[in-house]
Design a protein around this motif. Structure first.
Motif, PDB file in Angstrom:
ATOM      1  N   SER A  75      38.542  37.206  45.059  1.00 19.08           N
ATOM      2  CA  SER A  75      38.544  37.328  43.601  1.00 19.08           C
ATOM      3  C   SER A  75      37.167  37.007  43.024  1.00 19.08           C
ATOM      4  N   CYS A  78      34.373  39.584  44.203  1.00 17.21           N
ATOM      5  CA  CYS A  78      34.516  40.915  43.586  1.00 17.21           C
ATOM      6  C   CYS A  78      34.502  40.845  42.065  1.00 17.21           C
ATOM      7  N   ASN A  79      34.513  39.628  41.531  1.00 21.57           N
ATOM      8  CA  ASN A  79      34.586  39.434  40.082  1.00 21.57           C
ATOM      9  C   ASN A  79      35.821  40.146  39.506  1.00 21.57           C
ATOM     10  N   VAL A  80      36.948  39.941  40.195  1.00 14.52           N
ATOM     11  CA  VAL A  80      38.231  40.527  39.818  1.00 14.52           C
ATOM     12  C   VAL A  80      39.226  39.377  39.717  1.00 14.52           C
ATOM     13  N   LYS A  81      40.078  39.421  38.723  1.00 10.27           N
ATOM     14  CA  LYS A  81      41.066  38.350  38.562  1.00 10.27           C
ATOM     15  C   LYS A  81      41.950  38.261  39.798  1.00 10.27           C
ATOM     16  N   ASP A  84      44.906  40.461  39.935  1.00 14.35           N
ATOM     17  CA  ASP A  84      44.590  41.865  40.197  1.00 14.35           C
ATOM     18  C   ASP A  84      44.316  42.108  41.685  1.00 14.35           C
ATOM     19  N   VAL A  85      43.680  41.137  42.331  1.00 12.77           N
ATOM     20  CA  VAL A  85      43.475  41.231  43.783  1.00 12.77           C
ATOM     21  C   VAL A  85      44.833  41.236  44.472  1.00 12.77           C
TER      22      VAL A  85
END
Length: 115
Positions: A75, A78-81, A84-85
């Protein structure tokens, strides 16, 4: 002398213009509804995150804590919540492809843990 407002007109005016107590109560209701919505979203996210964590534990093989750390690292990298991962990982069970960035991060982090 004629009354300016009748009791019926007074009642209509009172209901049209909320009192300070009514305004405070309305603000509290709005705030509680927003918190309730946030909690519902958190519960839904938690279920997906736990499913993804279980998948990582089976596929990697690793402990619950290691699976959590791996998902958190993906997370962050990838700078993704996190939710969302987790959603992307769980969606692979329905034939969807894992986004390339998440796939790369999982491979890289898993390789680092195996050393």
């Amino acid at each position: 002398m004629r009354q300016l407002t009748t009791p019926r007109e007074k009642q209509r005016l009172l209901t049209a213009v909320p009192s300070a107590d009514d305004a405070a109560l309305l603000a509290e209701v709005v705030e509680l509804r927003a918190k309730n919505e946030q909690l519902e979203q958190a519960l839904a996210s938690r279920a997906v995150i736990d499913q993804a964590r279980g998948m990582v534990m089976v596929l990697a093989p690793c402990s619950r804590e290691q699976a959590w750390d791996l998902l958190m690292d993906v997370s962050q990298h990838c700078n993704v919540k996190l939710r969302d991962v987790a959603t992307a990982l769980v969606a692979t069970t329905k034939g969807r492809d894992l986004p390339e960035g998440i796939r790369r991060a999982l491979r890289r982090l898993h390789a680092l843990e195996r050393r």
